[in-house]
Design a protein around this motif. Structure first.
Motif, mmCIF file in Angstrom:
data_model
loop_
_atom_site.group_PDB
_atom_site.id
_atom_site.type_symbol
_atom_site.label_atom_id
_atom_site.label_comp_id
_atom_site.label_asym_id
_atom_site.label_seq_id
_atom_site.Cartn_x
_atom_site.Cartn_y
_atom_site.Cartn_z
ATOM 1 N N GLU A 108 0.836 -1.281 -0.138
ATOM 2 C CA GLU A 108 0.066 -0.050 -0.096
ATOM 3 C C GLU A 108 0.884 1.216 -0.199
ATOM 4 N N GLN A 109 0.404 2.244 -0.664
ATOM 5 C CA GLN A 109 1.298 3.572 -0.865
ATOM 6 C C GLN A 109 0.903 4.474 -0.010
ATOM 7 N N LEU A 110 1.996 5.059 0.696
ATOM 8 C CA LEU A 110 1.602 6.161 1.747
ATOM 9 C C LEU A 110 1.568 7.345 0.910
ATOM 10 N N PRO A 111 0.682 8.591 1.819
ATOM 11 C CA PRO A 111 0.988 9.940 1.027
ATOM 12 C C PRO A 111 2.443 10.532 1.087
ATOM 13 N N PRO A 112 2.420 11.489 -0.029
ATOM 14 C CA PRO A 112 3.932 11.896 0.020
ATOM 15 C C PRO A 112 4.264 12.776 1.370
ATOM 16 N N THR A 113 5.381 12.865 1.539
ATOM 17 C CA THR A 113 5.833 13.708 2.860
ATOM 18 C C THR A 113 5.177 15.057 3.101
ATOM 19 N N ARG A 114 5.201 15.884 1.930
ATOM 20 C CA ARG A 114 4.517 17.057 1.783
ATOM 21 C C ARG A 114 3.137 16.986 2.258
ATOM 22 N N LEU A 115 2.417 16.019 1.709
ATOM 23 C CA LEU A 115 1.067 16.057 1.638
ATOM 24 C C LEU A 115 0.784 15.543 3.231
ATOM 25 N N VAL A 134 8.070 14.455 9.183
ATOM 26 C CA VAL A 134 7.106 13.098 8.235
ATOM 27 C C VAL A 134 8.544 12.400 7.657
ATOM 28 N N ALA A 135 9.436 13.156 6.996
ATOM 29 C CA ALA A 135 10.520 12.535 6.294
ATOM 30 C C ALA A 135 11.483 11.680 7.508
ATOM 31 N N GLU A 136 11.509 12.168 8.471
ATOM 32 C CA GLU A 136 12.317 11.413 9.540
ATOM 33 C C GLU A 136 11.499 10.255 10.007
ATOM 34 N N ALA A 137 10.199 10.220 10.191
ATOM 35 C CA ALA A 137 9.464 9.006 10.562
ATOM 36 C C ALA A 137 9.383 8.055 9.309
ATOM 37 N N TYR A 138 9.322 8.530 8.115
ATOM 38 C CA TYR A 138 9.306 7.587 6.994
ATOM 39 C C TYR A 138 10.881 6.811 6.845
ATOM 40 N N ARG A 174 12.834 6.335 9.427
ATOM 41 C CA ARG A 174 13.134 5.247 10.603
ATOM 42 C C ARG A 174 12.140 4.038 10.195
ATOM 43 N N LEU A 175 11.138 4.128 9.466
ATOM 44 C CA LEU A 175 10.417 2.967 9.008
ATOM 45 C C LEU A 175 11.125 2.068 8.123
ATOM 46 N N THR A 176 11.787 3.107 7.013
ATOM 47 C CA THR A 176 12.501 2.310 6.021
ATOM 48 C C THR A 176 13.612 1.659 6.470
ATOM 49 N N TYR A 177 14.415 2.329 7.331
ATOM 50 C CA TYR A 177 15.524 1.493 8.111
ATOM 51 C C TYR A 177 15.095 0.313 8.706
ATOM 52 N N ASP A 178 13.855 0.157 9.356
ATOM 53 C CA ASP A 178 13.281 -1.102 10.018
ATOM 54 C C ASP A 178 12.736 -1.904 9.007
ATOM 55 N N GLN A 179 13.035 -1.624 7.613
ATOM 56 C CA GLN A 179 12.291 -2.390 6.423
ATOM 57 C C GLN A 179 10.864 -2.653 6.506
ATOM 58 N N LEU A 180 10.345 -1.735 6.993
ATOM 59 C CA LEU A 180 8.600 -1.522 7.345
ATOM 60 C C LEU A 180 8.135 -0.702 5.870
ATOM 61 N N LEU A 181 9.014 0.076 5.410
ATOM 62 C CA LEU A 181 8.506 0.987 4.328
ATOM 63 C C LEU A 181 9.933 0.757 3.334
ATOM 64 N N VAL A 182 9.389 0.873 1.889
ATOM 65 C CA VAL A 182 10.402 0.941 0.892
ATOM 66 C C VAL A 182 10.004 1.942 -0.110
ATOM 67 N N GLY A 192 7.029 6.826 -5.197
ATOM 68 C CA GLY A 192 6.400 7.190 -3.738
ATOM 69 C C GLY A 192 7.023 6.286 -2.825
ATOM 70 N N THR A 193 6.416 6.021 -1.634
ATOM 71 C CA THR A 193 6.843 5.081 -0.339
ATOM 72 C C THR A 193 5.641 4.318 -0.352
ATOM 73 N N PHE A 194 6.320 3.027 -0.208
ATOM 74 C CA PHE A 194 5.022 1.964 0.038
ATOM 75 C C PHE A 194 5.452 1.136 1.159
ATOM 76 N N VAL A 195 4.316 0.417 1.786
ATOM 77 C CA VAL A 195 4.640 -0.580 2.664
ATOM 78 C C VAL A 195 5.407 -1.890 2.241
ATOM 79 N N SER A 196 6.231 -2.251 2.902
ATOM 80 C CA SER A 196 7.064 -3.283 2.365
ATOM 81 C C SER A 196 6.123 -4.543 2.177
ATOM 82 N N LYS A 197 6.418 -5.326 0.925
ATOM 83 C CA LYS A 197 5.701 -6.551 0.718
ATOM 84 C C LYS A 197 6.051 -7.542 1.991
#
Length: 477
Positions: free
Chosen positions: A34-41, A53-57, A59-67, A73-78
């Motif tokens: 699932e796609q997340l909203p852009p950081t600006r939006l 928002v960018a920092e939260a994204y 951290r989640l990317t580092y945890d491999q929860l987002l890609v 855009g930014t998506f929840v990892s499969k």
């Protein structure tokens, strides 16, 4: 669409956002891919800085929860959790009622979706190839213009006046049904019309008479209302009136083309049926589902036309003349129940979608419906003759057809024992869709046979498909 996140106060904003998104991903509320909203939006929506928002994204990317996907855009990892199924609660106050509905059979529910064979003899399905797409597209354009004038308000529960008037004129022309536009209630197909009549006439314990064999959804619908449903046998003249029991409040019949066997109710039997209904004080529901396709003999009078006491509710549908995907039908209600049905219609679904109503009204008024019916009639008549010829020819050792005077299905009854289940299974292997007659019997032992719909099969496909059926019968009989 806004992402549901709640930020409290002004402390640790990045941590709050990170924690809520992480919980949403772990719980399955945000599914893998699932796609997340852009950081600006998202920052604008939450009243945060884009950096937060960018920092939260990040951290989640580092945890491999987002890609992140460059330029996309930014998506929840499969592979993340999917949304969990809600737990079943067995101690609900209404659990017994819900369980009763859950156990109820739903005959014909998936028949169209399951029709995947190249050669299809499914009943009740009109020809998709004959649907007047260009004419309908022009009528839909008209509907969009008319709908814009309504400013998006709700429509009348009884239906748009334009369509009610068009239906009244059409059925007067095609079926001799004399009624005013105010008598017509537009419904979501014939099934809703039947449901509305049942709602206002049936209470727990009411005796209701239906044909045997007959239309299974009607029986289940009535039983769901708490009715005591009685099956009344049919013979060569239709429903056996003398078998309608005392105390009956509601009689459901298909007099023009009995479903599923196909014979019409004789004139003498029609008069007897109306007389019996008057004796009982019962309403007769006349389901005239496909009678506009008539091939032999004079058109039969509807029960509604013969009725002088206001005891007949006349039900029609455009699912057979046009397409079931339109979900448009109608009820011509007798004065005794008209207001009650209109109220039930209002309370159950407010109104039938106006866009289709405007389009159909234009389609009828421009003479396109009559033109379309004539075109379909010619095609169905040819298919009917081919089927009759084959069942009178090389298929005659196994089956005898009840030759229909109207509609686009016929019943093929077994002359000798045939394993219908095996026949259907083997036919499906060679791309022929056949359907049994037995499910339409409930109160009496079923007659073995096939329900042969000829709306969905092209006339050129009938002989090669029945050749395959004959070859199977030769092997298994």
């Amino acid at each position: 669409m806004e992402l549901h996140v709640v930020i409290e106060g002004r402390k640790d904003l990045t941590g709050q956002l990170y924690g809520q998104l992480k919980d949403a991903i772990r719980s399955g509320r945000l599914a893998g891919g699932e796609q997340l909203p852009p950081t600006r939006l998202l920052a604008e929506q939450l009243g945060l800085s884009r950096k937060t928002v960018a920092e939260a994204y990040a951290r989640l990317t580092y945890d491999q929860l987002l890609v992140g996907r460059t330029g996309i855009g930014t998506f929840v990892s499969k592979g993340m959790a999917t949304r969990p199924a809600p737990q079943r609660t067995e101690d609900l106050a209404g659990a017994a009622v819900a369980a009763q509905w859950g156990r109820m059979a739903t005959p014909l529910r998936h028949a169209i979706q399951d029709a995947q064979a190249r050669f299809e003899y499914i009943g009740g399905a009109p020809s998709a190839a004959l649907f007047p797409a260009e004419d309908w597209r022009r009528c839909m354009s008209h509907a969009m213009r008319e709908s814009a004038k309504s400013r998006g308000f709700y429509g009348p529960a009884e239906g748009l006046p334009a369509l009610r008037q068009a239906i009244a004129r059409h059925i007067a022309f095609s079926r001799g049904v004399q009624c005013a536009a105010d008598d017509v209630i537009v419904t979501a197909g014939a099934q809703q019309a039947l449901d509305l009549v049942a709602r206002v006439l049936v209470s727990p314990g009411s005796v209701v008479a239906i044909e045997e064999p007959g239309y299974p959804p009607m029986r289940y619908l009535l039983e769901a209302q708490g009715a005591r449903v009685v099956g009344v046998p049919v013979d060569d003249e239709g429903i056996v009136v003398d078998a309608i029991p005392a105390g009956t409040r509601f009689i459901y019949v298909t007099p023009a083309h009995q479903f599923p066997l196909g014979m019409p109710v004789s004139q003498a039997r029609r008069i007897a049926l109306l007389r019996r209904a008057q004796e009982l004080g019962a309403v007769v529901v006349e389901d005239d589902f496909d009678s506009e396709f008539r091939y032999t003999g004079r058109p039969t009078e509807t029960l509604f036309s013969l009725d002088t006491r206001g005891t007949v509710a006349y039900v029609g549908t455009f699912s057979k003349t046009m397409s079931p995907q339109l979900r448009l039908g109608y009820l011509v209600a007798p004065p005794s129940i008209r207001d009650a049905v209109a109220t039930a219609k209002h309370l159950t679904d407010s109104h039938t979608p106006p866009m289709q109503q405007w389009a159909l009204a234009r389609f009828i008024d421009d003479g396109l419906l009559v033109k379309h019916i004539r075109r379909c009639h010619a095609a169905y008549a040819l298919r009917r003759e081919k089927l009759i010829a084959r069942f009178a020819g090389d298929l005659a050792p196994w089956f005898e057809v009840v030759v229909p005077a109207a509609g686009f299905h016929m019943a093929a009854l077994c002359r000798q024992p045939v394993d219908i289940g095996l026949l259907i299974s083997l036919a499906r292997r060679v791309d022929v869709g056949l359907y049994p007659l037995a499910p339409f019997f409930h109160f009496t032992p079923p007659q073995e046979g096939l329900l042969m719909g000829f709306g969905a099969i092209d006339s050129l496909d009938i002989d090669p498909s029945l050749d395959r059926v004959r070859d199977i019968l030769t092997q298994i009989a």
